[in-house]
Design an enzyme around this catalytic site. Structure first.
Site, short mmCIF file in Angstrom:
data_model
loop_
_atom_site.label_atom_id
_atom_site.label_comp_id
_atom_site.label_asym_id
_atom_site.label_seq_id
_atom_site.Cartn_x
_atom_site.Cartn_y
_atom_site.Cartn_z
N ASN A 127 0.86 -1.18 0.00
CA ASN A 127 0.00 0.00 0.00
C ASN A 127 0.91 1.24 0.00
O ASN A 127 1.74 1.40 0.89
CB ASN A 127 -0.89 -0.05 1.26
CG ASN A 127 -1.80 1.15 1.37
OD1 ASN A 127 -1.37 2.28 1.14
ND2 ASN A 127 -3.04 0.92 1.75
N HIS A 175 1.12 6.14 1.99
CA HIS A 175 1.88 7.06 2.83
C HIS A 175 3.12 7.64 2.15
O HIS A 175 3.74 8.56 2.68
CB HIS A 175 2.18 6.42 4.18
CG HIS A 175 0.90 6.17 4.92
ND1 HIS A 175 -0.02 7.19 5.15
CD2 HIS A 175 0.32 5.05 5.40
CE1 HIS A 175 -1.07 6.70 5.77
NE2 HIS A 175 -0.89 5.40 5.92
N HIS A 233 -5.41 3.89 -1.82
CA HIS A 233 -6.72 4.25 -1.28
C HIS A 233 -7.00 5.71 -1.64
O HIS A 233 -6.35 6.62 -1.12
CB HIS A 233 -6.69 4.06 0.24
CG HIS A 233 -7.99 4.37 0.93
ND1 HIS A 233 -8.14 4.27 2.29
CD2 HIS A 233 -9.20 4.76 0.46
CE1 HIS A 233 -9.37 4.58 2.63
NE2 HIS A 233 -10.04 4.90 1.54
N ARG A 285 -9.10 8.48 -0.96
CA ARG A 285 -10.09 8.89 0.05
C ARG A 285 -10.91 10.06 -0.45
O ARG A 285 -10.45 10.84 -1.28
CB ARG A 285 -9.38 9.27 1.35
CG ARG A 285 -8.74 8.10 2.08
CD ARG A 285 -8.19 8.55 3.41
NE ARG A 285 -9.24 8.74 4.39
CZ ARG A 285 -9.50 7.91 5.40
NH1 ARG A 285 -8.77 6.84 5.59
NH2 ARG A 285 -10.48 8.15 6.23
N ARG A 342 -6.60 12.96 1.08
CA ARG A 342 -5.52 13.36 1.99
C ARG A 342 -4.16 12.76 1.59
O ARG A 342 -3.13 13.26 1.97
CB ARG A 342 -5.85 12.99 3.43
CG ARG A 342 -5.85 11.50 3.69
CD ARG A 342 -6.00 11.19 5.16
NE ARG A 342 -7.33 11.47 5.65
CZ ARG A 342 -7.84 10.93 6.76
NH1 ARG A 342 -7.11 10.13 7.49
NH2 ARG A 342 -9.07 11.20 7.14
N GLU A 383 -8.52 0.89 -3.40
CA GLU A 383 -9.26 0.91 -2.14
C GLU A 383 -10.12 2.16 -2.11
O GLU A 383 -9.64 3.25 -2.45
CB GLU A 383 -8.23 0.94 -1.00
CG GLU A 383 -8.72 0.32 0.27
CD GLU A 383 -7.66 0.42 1.35
OE1 GLU A 383 -6.55 -0.13 1.15
OE2 GLU A 383 -7.94 1.04 2.37
N THR A 427 -8.10 3.69 8.43
CA THR A 427 -9.33 2.89 8.37
C THR A 427 -9.45 2.11 9.68
O THR A 427 -8.74 1.14 9.89
CB THR A 427 -9.27 1.94 7.16
OG1 THR A 427 -8.86 2.70 6.03
CG2 THR A 427 -10.62 1.32 6.89
N GLU A 436 -11.13 -9.11 3.01
CA GLU A 436 -9.86 -8.76 3.64
C GLU A 436 -10.14 -8.61 5.13
O GLU A 436 -10.93 -7.76 5.54
CB GLU A 436 -9.28 -7.48 3.05
CG GLU A 436 -7.96 -7.12 3.73
CD GLU A 436 -7.03 -6.25 2.88
OE1 GLU A 436 -7.07 -6.36 1.64
OE2 GLU A 436 -6.27 -5.49 3.48
N HIS A 455 -3.72 -4.48 7.61
CA HIS A 455 -3.76 -3.36 8.54
C HIS A 455 -2.81 -3.56 9.72
O HIS A 455 -2.98 -4.49 10.50
CB HIS A 455 -5.16 -3.05 9.09
CG HIS A 455 -5.29 -1.59 9.44
ND1 HIS A 455 -5.77 -0.65 8.57
CD2 HIS A 455 -4.92 -0.92 10.54
CE1 HIS A 455 -5.71 0.54 9.12
NE2 HIS A 455 -5.19 0.40 10.33
N1 PXP Z 1 -5.77 -3.11 3.97
C1 PXP Z 1 -6.73 -2.17 4.06
C2 PXP Z 1 -8.11 -2.53 3.61
C3 PXP Z 1 -6.45 -0.88 4.56
O1 PXP Z 1 -7.43 0.03 4.66
C4 PXP Z 1 -5.13 -0.58 4.92
C5 PXP Z 1 -4.78 0.80 5.41
O2 PXP Z 1 -5.09 1.76 4.46
C6 PXP Z 1 -4.15 -1.58 4.78
C7 PXP Z 1 -4.50 -2.84 4.33
C8 PXP Z 1 -2.71 -1.33 5.10
O3 PXP Z 1 -2.60 -1.02 6.44
P1 PXP Z 1 -1.20 -0.50 6.98
O4 PXP Z 1 -0.92 0.78 6.28
O5 PXP Z 1 -1.46 -0.32 8.44
O6 PXP Z 1 -0.19 -1.56 6.69
#
Ligand code: PXP
Length: 249
Positions: free
Chosen positions: A12, A15, A48, A50, A54, A75, A106, A156, A199
């Site tokens: 992901n 960030h 993602h 949003r 952001r 996402e 999330t 998921e 997550h």
């Molecule tokens: N899976 C989903 C559905 C998420 O919403 C997120 C966070 O955006 C992640 C995985 C990845 O989480 P993390 O950034 O904490 O590894």
């Protein structure tokens, strides 16, 4: 060709965009991170978009769709605006998540049980254009049953509570949360739902989850992007890959 023992790793990249947006401008570029990650052997990229934009921006999704050679897991919240964007791009997968403006990330899973009828109508056009639909849910039997009933392809499972308990040294809670992921991954797999987990996963928490045979994919962002500051993105990904492969073998 991936054997049945193989577990996919999705990165992901949200960030990377968070850091870029802290100053405006183009750097660091999430697309560059995605390309490096492809090079390091990730199996997919998650972004993602949003409602408040952001981190990931609309233009990032356009560029990812143009350039990526691995599947994009798009996402998004279950809104009309986001669905129109997904229908325009037709990404490999759409992962529906709950979204609240004031949350930092999330925080919970979707309430598929209460929203079954709306979500069922919502996902139908996405499935019609060939997107795999994934629902981000808590490891809870009612949510998984509802996901199956409305026609999702993937669930998921939210690993946030498991990872928080681990990080805070609440080991009884951690074990309880892990048991839920273990049982519910097997349950969803029996229903023929593909199981992903995501997550909060880190080098310390990913191995136990990766060892669960029903889990086919881990989606990891914040930790790997943070770890990239210290050891570089590619080495961070390769270390996670090693941990997952070892857990699986
Ligand atoms: N899976 C989903 C559905 C998420 O919403 C997120 C966070 O955006 C992640 C995985 C990845 O989480 P993390 O950034 O904490 O590894």
């Amino acid at each position: 060709m991936q054997d049945s023992k193989y577990i996919r790793l999705g990165l992901n990249i949200d960030h990377v965009a968070t850091v870029r947006n802290a100053r405006g401008g183009d750097s660091p570029d999430p697309l560059r991170a995605a390309e490096l990650a492809e090079d390091a052997g990730v199996d997919g990229i998650t972004a993602h978009l949003r409602e408040d934009r952001r981190h990931i921006a609309d233009a990032d999704i356009d560029r990812l769709m143009d350039v990526l050679t691995v599947p994009l897991n798009f996402e998004m919240a279950a809104t009309v605006e986001m669905r129109a964007i997904a229908l325009r791009h037709k990404p490999h997968a759409v992962c529906l998540v709950p979204e609240r403006r004031e949350e930092r990330t999330t925080e919970g899973g979707l309430d598929v049980v209460s929203e079954a009828s709306r979500l069922s109508d919502f996902i139908a056009p996405l499935r019609d254009v060939g997107c795999r639909v994934s629902l981000f849910v808590a490891a809870n039997v009612r949510q998984i049953d509802a996901a199956k009933q409305i026609g999702a392809d993937v669930v998921e499972l939210h690993s946030g509570a498991y990872c928080d308990a681990h990080n805070e040294g609440r080991f009884a809670d951690r074990d309880h949360e892990f048991e839920a992921i273990k049982e519910m991954s097997a349950y969803a797999d029996e229903l023929d739902l593909e199981v992903h987990v995501g997550h909060g996963l880190t080098f310390g928490t990913a191995a136990a989850v990766a060892a669960l045979p029903a889990v086919k994919e881990l989606n990891i962002g914040h930790f790997l992007i943070g770890e990239a500051i210290f050891r570089g993105l590619k080495p961070a990904i390769l270390e996670m890959r090693r941990i997952m492969d070892e857990a699986r073998s």
